[in-house]
Design a protein around this motif. Structure first.
Motif, PDB file in Angstrom:
ATOM      1  N   ILE A 163      38.891  17.989   9.957  1.00  0.00           N
ATOM      2  CA  ILE A 163      39.899  18.139   8.768  1.00  0.00           C
ATOM      3  C   ILE A 163      40.943  19.338   9.215  1.00  0.00           C
ATOM      4  CG2 ILE A 163      39.959  18.566   6.338  1.00  0.00           C
ATOM      5  CD1 ILE A 163      37.553  17.071   5.939  1.00  0.00           C
ATOM      6  N   ALA A 164      42.014  19.046   9.346  1.00  0.00           N
ATOM      7  CA  ALA A 164      43.211  20.129   9.755  1.00  0.00           C
ATOM      8  C   ALA A 164      44.069  20.350   8.617  1.00  0.00           C
ATOM      9  CB  ALA A 164      44.098  19.528  10.909  1.00  0.00           C
ATOM     10  N   ILE A 165      43.884  21.822   8.007  1.00  0.00           N
ATOM     11  CA  ILE A 165      44.586  22.142   6.891  1.00  0.00           C
ATOM     12  C   ILE A 165      45.680  23.258   7.385  1.00  0.00           C
ATOM     13  CG2 ILE A 165      44.411  23.185   4.631  1.00  0.00           C
ATOM     14  CD1 ILE A 165      41.811  22.283   4.347  1.00  0.00           C
ATOM     15  N   ASP A 166      47.163  22.728   7.205  1.00  0.00           N
ATOM     16  CA  ASP A 166      47.829  23.724   7.750  1.00  0.00           C
ATOM     17  C   ASP A 166      48.759  24.288   6.279  1.00  0.00           C
ATOM     18  OD1 ASP A 166      47.798  24.123  10.532  1.00  0.00           O
ATOM     19  OD2 ASP A 166      48.316  21.686  10.563  1.00  0.00           O
ATOM     20  N   ARG A 175      45.065  14.746  16.783  1.00  0.00           N
ATOM     21  CA  ARG A 175      44.422  13.249  16.210  1.00  0.00           C
ATOM     22  C   ARG A 175      43.326  13.795  15.208  1.00  0.00           C
ATOM     23  NH1 ARG A 175      43.158   9.553  21.136  1.00  0.00           N
ATOM     24  NH2 ARG A 175      42.562   8.238  19.297  1.00  0.00           N
ATOM     25  N   ALA A 176      43.626  14.623  14.473  1.00  0.00           N
ATOM     26  CA  ALA A 176      42.475  15.024  13.543  1.00  0.00           C
ATOM     27  C   ALA A 176      42.203  13.774  12.382  1.00  0.00           C
ATOM     28  CB  ALA A 176      43.032  16.259  12.578  1.00  0.00           C
ATOM     29  N   THR A 177      41.087  13.737  11.927  1.00  0.00           N
ATOM     30  CA  THR A 177      40.833  12.894  10.869  1.00  0.00           C
ATOM     31  C   THR A 177      41.496  12.656   9.859  1.00  0.00           C
ATOM     32  OG1 THR A 177      38.231  12.642  12.005  1.00  0.00           O
ATOM     33  CG2 THR A 177      38.810  11.550   9.743  1.00  0.00           C
ATOM     34  N   LEU A 178      41.785  14.058   9.180  1.00  0.00           N
ATOM     35  CA  LEU A 178      42.397  14.096   7.927  1.00  0.00           C
ATOM     36  C   LEU A 178      43.496  15.208   8.103  1.00  0.00           C
ATOM     37  CD1 LEU A 178      43.412  13.676   5.048  1.00  0.00           C
ATOM     38  CD2 LEU A 178      41.379  15.261   4.403  1.00  0.00           C
ATOM     39  N   VAL A 203      40.283  21.969  -4.025  1.00  0.00           N
ATOM     40  CA  VAL A 203      39.195  21.495  -3.187  1.00  0.00           C
ATOM     41  C   VAL A 203      38.902  20.088  -3.463  1.00  0.00           C
ATOM     42  CG1 VAL A 203      36.882  21.780  -2.869  1.00  0.00           C
ATOM     43  CG2 VAL A 203      38.355  24.013  -2.803  1.00  0.00           C
ATOM     44  N   ASN A 204      38.841  19.702  -4.825  1.00  0.00           N
ATOM     45  CA  ASN A 204      38.371  18.402  -5.008  1.00  0.00           C
ATOM     46  C   ASN A 204      39.294  17.344  -4.431  1.00  0.00           C
ATOM     47  OD1 ASN A 204      36.231  19.091  -6.280  1.00  0.00           O
ATOM     48  ND2 ASN A 204      37.126  19.413  -8.312  1.00  0.00           N
ATOM     49  N   GLN A 205      40.645  17.544  -4.509  1.00  0.00           N
ATOM     50  CA  GLN A 205      41.539  16.777  -4.076  1.00  0.00           C
ATOM     51  C   GLN A 205      41.473  16.501  -2.316  1.00  0.00           C
ATOM     52  OE1 GLN A 205      44.656  14.637  -5.344  1.00  0.00           O
ATOM     53  NE2 GLN A 205      43.577  13.974  -3.559  1.00  0.00           N
ATOM     54  N   VAL A 206      41.129  17.717  -1.645  1.00  0.00           N
ATOM     55  CA  VAL A 206      40.975  17.426  -0.113  1.00  0.00           C
ATOM     56  C   VAL A 206      39.737  16.744   0.094  1.00  0.00           C
ATOM     57  CG1 VAL A 206      40.471  18.930   1.946  1.00  0.00           C
ATOM     58  CG2 VAL A 206      42.127  19.628   0.328  1.00  0.00           C
ATOM     59  N   LEU A 207      38.742  17.115  -0.724  1.00  0.00           N
ATOM     60  CA  LEU A 207      37.463  16.222  -0.514  1.00  0.00           C
ATOM     61  C   LEU A 207      37.486  14.822  -0.813  1.00  0.00           C
ATOM     62  CD1 LEU A 207      34.752  18.710  -2.136  1.00  0.00           C
ATOM     63  CD2 LEU A 207      34.906  17.959   0.035  1.00  0.00           C
ATOM     64  N   GLU A 208      38.571  14.488  -1.900  1.00  0.00           N
ATOM     65  CA  GLU A 208      38.734  12.962  -2.086  1.00  0.00           C
ATOM     66  C   GLU A 208      39.494  12.288  -1.016  1.00  0.00           C
ATOM     67  OE1 GLU A 208      41.645  10.236  -5.155  1.00  0.00           O
ATOM     68  OE2 GLU A 208      40.672  12.290  -5.881  1.00  0.00           O
ATOM     69  N   TRP A 209      40.266  13.050  -0.404  1.00  0.00           N
ATOM     70  CA  TRP A 209      41.157  12.208   0.696  1.00  0.00           C
ATOM     71  C   TRP A 209      40.158  12.379   2.051  1.00  0.00           C
ATOM     72  CZ3 TRP A 209      45.868  16.198   0.020  1.00  0.00           C
ATOM     73  CH2 TRP A 209      46.651  15.686  -1.058  1.00  0.00           C
ATOM     74  N   ALA A 210      39.351  13.379   2.217  1.00  0.00           N
ATOM     75  CA  ALA A 210      38.489  13.275   3.315  1.00  0.00           C
ATOM     76  C   ALA A 210      37.268  12.046   3.311  1.00  0.00           C
ATOM     77  CB  ALA A 210      37.497  14.757   3.204  1.00  0.00           C
ATOM     78  N   ALA A 211      37.022  11.965   2.179  1.00  0.00           N
ATOM     79  CA  ALA A 211      36.075  10.679   1.954  1.00  0.00           C
ATOM     80  C   ALA A 211      36.701   9.448   2.297  1.00  0.00           C
ATOM     81  CB  ALA A 211      35.689  10.727   0.420  1.00  0.00           C
ATOM     82  N   GLN A 212      37.976   9.225   2.097  1.00  0.00           N
ATOM     83  CA  GLN A 212      38.509   8.064   2.383  1.00  0.00           C
ATOM     84  C   GLN A 212      39.013   8.189   3.908  1.00  0.00           C
ATOM     85  OE1 GLN A 212      42.542   8.351   0.039  1.00  0.00           O
ATOM     86  NE2 GLN A 212      41.246   8.324  -1.884  1.00  0.00           N
ATOM     87  N   LEU A 234      37.173   9.728   6.455  1.00  0.00           N
ATOM     88  CA  LEU A 234      36.350   9.352   7.246  1.00  0.00           C
ATOM     89  C   LEU A 234      35.512   8.163   7.286  1.00  0.00           C
ATOM     90  CD1 LEU A 234      34.265  12.747   5.805  1.00  0.00           C
ATOM     91  CD2 LEU A 234      35.391  12.372   8.106  1.00  0.00           C
ATOM     92  N   GLN A 235      35.959   7.293   6.431  1.00  0.00           N
ATOM     93  CA  GLN A 235      35.474   5.923   6.513  1.00  0.00           C
ATOM     94  C   GLN A 235      36.145   5.222   7.668  1.00  0.00           C
ATOM     95  OE1 GLN A 235      36.056   4.262   2.567  1.00  0.00           O
ATOM     96  NE2 GLN A 235      34.371   5.188   1.656  1.00  0.00           N
ATOM     97  N   LYS A 236      37.323   5.816   8.020  1.00  0.00           N
ATOM     98  CA  LYS A 236      38.054   5.004   9.514  1.00  0.00           C
ATOM     99  C   LYS A 236      38.592   6.236  10.194  1.00  0.00           C
ATOM    100  CE  LYS A 236      42.374   5.221   6.507  1.00  0.00           C
ATOM    101  NZ  LYS A 236      43.488   4.289   6.136  1.00  0.00           N
ATOM    102  N   ALA A 237      37.542   6.969  10.471  1.00  0.00           N
ATOM    103  CA  ALA A 237      37.822   8.215  11.393  1.00  0.00           C
ATOM    104  C   ALA A 237      38.168   7.792  12.836  1.00  0.00           C
ATOM    105  CB  ALA A 237      36.481   9.153  11.541  1.00  0.00           C
ATOM    106  N   LEU A 238      39.063   8.626  13.299  1.00  0.00           N
ATOM    107  CA  LEU A 238      39.544   8.433  14.725  1.00  0.00           C
ATOM    108  C   LEU A 238      38.910   9.425  15.758  1.00  0.00           C
ATOM    109  CD1 LEU A 238      43.387   8.228  13.813  1.00  0.00           C
ATOM    110  CD2 LEU A 238      41.888   6.342  14.357  1.00  0.00           C
ATOM    111  N   PRO A 239      38.941   9.272  16.885  1.00  0.00           N
ATOM    112  CA  PRO A 239      38.291   9.956  17.761  1.00  0.00           C
ATOM    113  C   PRO A 239      39.163  11.378  17.938  1.00  0.00           C
ATOM    114  CG  PRO A 239      38.453   7.964  18.703  1.00  0.00           C
ATOM    115  CD  PRO A 239      39.069   7.663  17.526  1.00  0.00           C
TER     116      PRO A 239
END
Length: 357
Positions: free
Chosen positions: A115-118, A243-246, A316-325, A327-332
């Motif tokens: 998860i990349a946060i810039d 190619r971060a997952t999020l 934090v909750n917003q990032v966690l919500e996006w992360a959950a989505q 991670l279900q289709k995580a890329l290498p």
């Protein structure tokens, strides 16, 4: 000791051998857990496959080497090199000489999600990233700390922040360790020494130097450990983990960021002037967004999160919500221009991991 010697011999063969046979011979002894002895001879001359585009393989009756790697051997290699970062600079060459390599490697390793946060300075990305990492049980990379440490180490060595070659050499040789809440430089806790406005300004200056960014590039990718990584900075999603997952671009108005920085400095006992902080933040924004290498920008595939009117919990909750989505289709996850793995990504992250050169 015998295994250590075998590993050294195997690596030397990879680097210096003119013939693939030497590498295979060294691997056979690595698998056996001992280095090759002076009297050892590899029976690999007769019946070779001479196709120059393939790895040469010995005749079926070779005594020491010549078998394809089986699953047990692959596991042995992973155990020997566990935790060792691996970068393949020419994947096309590997795919040509060993077409099944990546499929076989995927059987024993998988890329951990990132998860990349810039975002700009004082946007709150560090606080949000650390909270998200703690919630998910992921490792946390504060890339800004590496540039701050570089600036601090340069200042202590009396090296000007504009001396690109000297600063890059310092960055490449940083003796840094992250242990829980503490950051150690040359074995000593740095504390708030890297959080002063002077060092913050220095970090922004050295971060604009291409050679410094190159020196710290691979060191940051090493943090990609299972079960996952949350990294914050200015080029996490654009350069370090493209190619971060999020990807999240976290920002806030300059006025809101200056006020946050002001309160942070006052709470730590530092003197601060709000108008000066606001002017400095705007200068940094311009410097970070206009630099020639890895400029601060929102990537096309990054989610925008404006925290001007949000609390930390809401962000934090917003990032966690996006992360959950996501991670279900995580890329290498890999690096730009190369394939990047950790040879033992299935183990738990080491939060006190020492960052090696």
């Amino acid at each position: 000791a015998p295994l250590h010697a075998a590993v050294e011999q195997f690596v030397a063969a990879l680097v210096h051998a003119d013939e693939d046979d030497a590498v295979l011979h060294a691997f056979d002894h690595l698998h056996a857990g001992r280095a090759a002895q002076p009297g050892d001879v590899a029976a690999v001359d007769a019946g070779q496959d001479r196709d120059p585009d393939r790895v040469r393989r010995p005749a079926p009756d070779a005594e020491l080497v010549g078998r394809d790697l089986d699953e047990r051997q692959l596991r042995d290699v992973r155990e020997v090199f566990q935790g060792t970062p691996l970068r393949i600079n020419d994947p096309a060459c590997v795919a040509k000489t060993f077409p099944e390599y990546f499929e076989r490697f995927a059987d024993v390793a998988r890329a951990a999600p990132v998860i990349a946060i810039d975002g700009p300075s004082a946007s709150g990305k560090g606080t949000v990233a650390a909270r998200v990492a703690a919630t998910l049980g992921y490792a946390y990379l504060d890339s800004g700390a590496l540039y701050r440490l570089t600036a601090l180490a340069a200042r202590r060595a009396a090296v000007a922040w504009t001396d690109e070659a000297a600063v890059a050499a310092i960055a490449a040789a940083l003796d840094v360790a992250f242990t829980g809440e503490d950051i150690l430089l040359n074995g000593a806790v740095v504390g708030d020494a890297i959080r002063t406005e002077e060092i913050s300004s220095g970090a922004s200056q050295v971060a604009a130097l291409p050679a410094v960014r190159e020196a710290l590039l691979f060191r940051q990718r090493v943090f990609n450990q299972a079960p996952g990584l949350v990294g914050d900075g200015r080029d996490m999603g654009s350069v370090i983990f493209p190619r971060a997952t999020l990807k999240v671009f976290l920002t806030a108005s300059a006025e809101a960021r200056a006020e946050r920085r002001y309160k942070q400095l006052i709470s730590k006992g530092f003197s601060a002037n709000l108008p000066h902080l606001l002017a400095d933040l705007r200068q940094r924004d311009e410097r970070d967004s206009q630099r020639s290498v890895a400029p601060l920008r929102q990537e096309a595939d990054a989610r925008l999160l404006d925290t001007t009117s949000l609390t930390i919990d809401e962000a934090v909750n917003q990032v966690l919500e996006w992360a959950a989505q996501a991670l279900q289709k995580a890329l290498p996850v890999d690096g730009a221009g190369s394939v990047f793995f950790n040879l033992n990504p299935l183990r738990a992250p080491v939060r006190g991991m020492k960052v090696s050169p």
